[in-house]
Design a protein around this motif. Structure first.
Motif, mmCIF file in Angstrom:
data_model
loop_
_atom_site.group_PDB
_atom_site.id
_atom_site.type_symbol
_atom_site.label_atom_id
_atom_site.label_comp_id
_atom_site.label_asym_id
_atom_site.label_seq_id
_atom_site.Cartn_x
_atom_site.Cartn_y
_atom_site.Cartn_z
ATOM 1 N N VAL A 1 -32.175 -43.640 -1.620
ATOM 2 C CA VAL A 1 -33.012 -42.878 -2.544
ATOM 3 C C VAL A 1 -34.440 -42.859 -2.001
ATOM 4 C CG1 VAL A 1 -33.558 -44.858 -4.062
ATOM 5 C CG2 VAL A 1 -33.530 -42.552 -5.012
ATOM 6 N N VAL A 2 -35.177 -41.799 -2.313
ATOM 7 C CA VAL A 2 -36.568 -41.676 -1.854
ATOM 8 C C VAL A 2 -37.484 -41.671 -3.076
ATOM 9 C CG1 VAL A 2 -38.231 -40.197 -0.658
ATOM 10 C CG2 VAL A 2 -35.892 -40.384 0.209
ATOM 11 N N LEU A 3 -38.432 -42.615 -3.137
ATOM 12 C CA LEU A 3 -39.436 -42.621 -4.202
ATOM 13 C C LEU A 3 -40.636 -41.817 -3.698
ATOM 14 C CD1 LEU A 3 -39.370 -46.362 -5.396
ATOM 15 C CD2 LEU A 3 -37.821 -44.490 -5.963
ATOM 16 N N VAL B 1 -41.028 -46.735 5.106
ATOM 17 C CA VAL B 1 -41.841 -45.527 5.021
ATOM 18 C C VAL B 1 -41.981 -45.055 6.463
ATOM 19 C CG1 VAL B 1 -44.115 -44.572 4.492
ATOM 20 C CG2 VAL B 1 -43.131 -46.290 2.971
ATOM 21 N N PRO B 2 -41.355 -43.922 6.824
ATOM 22 C CA PRO B 2 -41.431 -43.485 8.230
ATOM 23 C C PRO B 2 -42.894 -43.265 8.626
ATOM 24 C CG PRO B 2 -39.770 -42.224 7.033
ATOM 25 C CD PRO B 2 -40.530 -43.021 6.010
ATOM 26 N N GLN B 3 -43.274 -43.835 9.762
ATOM 27 C CA GLN B 3 -44.684 -43.832 10.135
ATOM 28 C C GLN B 3 -45.228 -42.424 10.397
ATOM 29 O OE1 GLN B 3 -45.938 -46.037 13.590
ATOM 30 N NE2 GLN B 3 -48.037 -45.657 12.899
ATOM 31 N N ASP B 4 -44.391 -41.557 10.975
ATOM 32 C CA ASP B 4 -44.858 -40.178 11.218
ATOM 33 C C ASP B 4 -45.125 -39.457 9.898
ATOM 34 O OD1 ASP B 4 -42.122 -40.400 10.742
ATOM 35 O OD2 ASP B 4 -41.630 -38.555 11.807
ATOM 36 N N GLN B 5 -44.309 -39.770 8.872
ATOM 37 C CA GLN B 5 -44.520 -39.170 7.548
ATOM 38 C C GLN B 5 -45.814 -39.694 6.932
ATOM 39 O OE1 GLN B 5 -42.659 -36.939 5.957
ATOM 40 N NE2 GLN B 5 -40.913 -36.840 7.354
ATOM 41 N N LEU B 6 -46.038 -40.990 7.064
ATOM 42 C CA LEU B 6 -47.216 -41.618 6.459
ATOM 43 C C LEU B 6 -48.487 -40.992 7.010
ATOM 44 C CD1 LEU B 6 -48.280 -43.802 4.578
ATOM 45 C CD2 LEU B 6 -48.163 -45.424 6.465
ATOM 46 N N GLY C 1 -49.556 -37.842 5.428
ATOM 47 C CA GLY C 1 -49.857 -37.862 3.993
ATOM 48 C C GLY C 1 -48.682 -38.182 3.093
ATOM 49 N N ASN C 2 -47.516 -38.389 3.682
ATOM 50 C CA ASN C 2 -46.314 -38.641 2.891
ATOM 51 C C ASN C 2 -46.017 -40.146 2.874
ATOM 52 O OD1 ASN C 2 -43.760 -38.767 1.801
ATOM 53 N ND2 ASN C 2 -42.833 -37.273 3.196
ATOM 54 N N CYS C 3 -46.292 -40.785 1.754
ATOM 55 C CA CYS C 3 -46.089 -42.244 1.671
ATOM 56 C C CYS C 3 -44.812 -42.584 0.906
ATOM 57 C CB CYS C 3 -47.305 -42.916 1.043
ATOM 58 S SG CYS C 3 -48.043 -42.019 -0.338
ATOM 59 N N SER C 4 -43.853 -41.631 0.835
ATOM 60 C CA SER C 4 -42.590 -41.851 0.112
ATOM 61 C C SER C 4 -41.848 -43.073 0.647
ATOM 62 C CB SER C 4 -41.683 -40.628 0.258
ATOM 63 O OG SER C 4 -42.339 -39.484 -0.244
ATOM 64 N N LEU C 5 -41.315 -43.847 -0.283
ATOM 65 C CA LEU C 5 -40.593 -45.069 0.075
ATOM 66 C C LEU C 5 -39.094 -44.786 0.086
ATOM 67 C CD1 LEU C 5 -40.852 -48.210 0.507
ATOM 68 C CD2 LEU C 5 -40.463 -48.419 -1.963
ATOM 69 N N ILE C 6 -38.443 -45.090 1.216
ATOM 70 C CA ILE C 6 -36.993 -44.913 1.303
ATOM 71 C C ILE C 6 -36.326 -46.245 0.973
ATOM 72 C CG2 ILE C 6 -35.043 -44.336 2.806
ATOM 73 C CD1 ILE C 6 -36.941 -42.714 4.523
ATOM 74 N N ILE C 7 -35.448 -46.251 -0.014
ATOM 75 C CA ILE C 7 -34.655 -47.451 -0.327
ATOM 76 C C ILE C 7 -33.221 -47.165 0.105
ATOM 77 C CG2 ILE C 7 -33.912 -49.073 -2.115
ATOM 78 C CD1 ILE C 7 -36.257 -48.294 -3.801
HETATM 79 C C1 LIG Z 1 -41.568 -37.429 2.655
HETATM 80 O O1 LIG Z 1 -40.833 -38.470 3.272
HETATM 81 C C2 LIG Z 1 -39.538 -38.649 2.742
HETATM 82 C C3 LIG Z 1 -38.942 -39.871 3.410
HETATM 83 O O2 LIG Z 1 -39.000 -39.790 4.802
HETATM 84 C C4 LIG Z 1 -38.722 -37.396 2.948
HETATM 85 O O3 LIG Z 1 -37.441 -37.565 2.398
HETATM 86 C C5 LIG Z 1 -39.427 -36.229 2.261
HETATM 87 O O4 LIG Z 1 -38.724 -35.042 2.514
HETATM 88 C C6 LIG Z 1 -40.856 -36.112 2.765
HETATM 89 N N1 LIG Z 1 -41.551 -35.105 1.984
HETATM 90 C C7 LIG Z 1 -42.214 -34.091 2.533
HETATM 91 C C8 LIG Z 1 -42.917 -33.177 1.606
HETATM 92 O O5 LIG Z 1 -42.255 -33.944 3.754
#
Ligand SMILES: *[C@@H]1O[C@H](CO)[C@@H](O)[C@H](O)[C@H]1NC(C)=O
Ligand SMILES: *[C@@H]1O[C@H](CO)[C@@H](O)[C@H](O)[C@H]1NC(C)=O
Length: 273
Positions: free
Chosen positions: A40-42, A89-94, A97-103
């Motif tokens: 799941v992605v928060l 939290v994938p570093q390239d995403q972080l 600007g994307n700090c979504s947490l993958i569980i």
């Molecule tokens: C943000 O990162 C999450 C986890 O890697 C990914 O599932 C999601 O699609 C990303 N959101 C955007 C807007 O790129």
């Protein structure tokens, strides 16, 4: 007519089962839902909350009401022991600007509220900028399954954190242990060497009933109601159905249809234990 009644009844019952599944609650604002064992992605997005922070050195923190569960700054990451490496939290995403947490391999115990923050280095001290709160809902699995007598049946364990499977026979009020993690394979029950699956071999009518997969706290990960076709009750129902279809006499058969309906109602009920 009976066929219609049965179909309607089954839709109603299965509908009842689906209603309690995660899909319906996914729309609750600020919440994310999943089932045990899945990823799941928060969601979290920091760019609009803090200015002047370089993506490559951004310091993100995730907390739950008890504790900090995850931190990441650049390539350095830390996570709480009880998540056993399941957070990322994938570093390239972080950086973007994307700090979504993958569980990964979500557990019932992961359910709850999570806050995300960006930690900003100030002149004298660090400050924490709150990003957002996400509530995670974790549901167990529920299923009705049917197999033929003599067939093998695969029971999903869903996660490596499943430790025990208990079984309640159709007529019984007792739960008995069917499998514990670490058991050696028997003639009847075999654990897949890699996948989280059990095979119950050569199904018999005695195998009909409820199967519950439990975690180490005894919480239900999955409940499956198994019907073994060709066993006594199912074949009775089939015989009645077949004879009804053959005669096509609706008025005489409404009583049997009700009987079948009530049989199905009782056999589809999944009690909460
Ligand atoms: C943000 O990162 C999450 C986890 O890697 C990914 O599932 C999601 O699609 C990303 N959101 C955007 C807007 O790129
Ligand atoms: C379940 O109960 C029915 C009727 O009470 C009986 O005929 C049947 O043999 C029982 N089945 C098992 C598996 O005990």
């Amino acid at each position: 007519m009976e066929t219609w009644l049965l179909l309607h009844l089954q839709c109603f019952l299965i509908g009842g089962l689906v209603d309690s599944s995660p899909l319906t609650s996914a729309s609750r604002p600020g919440s994310v839902s999943t089932q045990v064992g899945l990823q799941v992605v928060l969601p979290c997005s920091w760019k609009s909350h803090v200015v002047g922070v370089d993506g490559s050195t951004c310091h993100i923190q995730w907390t739950n009401p008890e504790d900090t569960v995850f931190e990441q700054q650049g390539v350095r990451t830390w996570q709480a022991d009880n998540f056993e490496g399941r957070l990322a939290v994938p570093q390239d995403q972080l950086g973007s600007g994307n700090c979504s947490l993958i569980i990964s391999d979500t557990q019932i115990g992961d359910a709850g509220s999570y806050d995300s923050f960006v930690v900003v280095d100030g002149v004298r001290a660090k400050t924490r900028v709150f990003i957002q709160t996400v509530t995670l809902l974790v549901f167990d699995h529920k299923a009705l399954q049917s197999r033929g007598s003599g067939e093998d049946w695969v029971l999903e364990l869903h996660t490596r954190h499943s430790v025990r499977v208990i079984f309640q026979g159709r007529n019984s009020s007792e739960w008995t242990d069917l499998w514990m993690r670490g058991d050696t394979n028997s003639e009847r029950v075999e654990k897949h060497p890699h996948k989280e699956q059990l095979t119950i071999k050569n199904l018999q009518s005695l195998d009909e009933g409820l199967y519950k997969v439990l975690d180490k706290r005894g919480l239900a990960i999955s409940t499956v109601q198994l019907t073994v076709a060709g066993s006594s009750k199912s074949s009775q129902v089939e015989q009645v159905l077949q004879s009804r279809m053959a005669t096509g006499d609706a008025s005489k058969s409404s009583c049997s249809a009700l009987l079948i309906a009530s049989l199905l109602v009782t056999s589809f009920q999944i009690p909460h234990v």
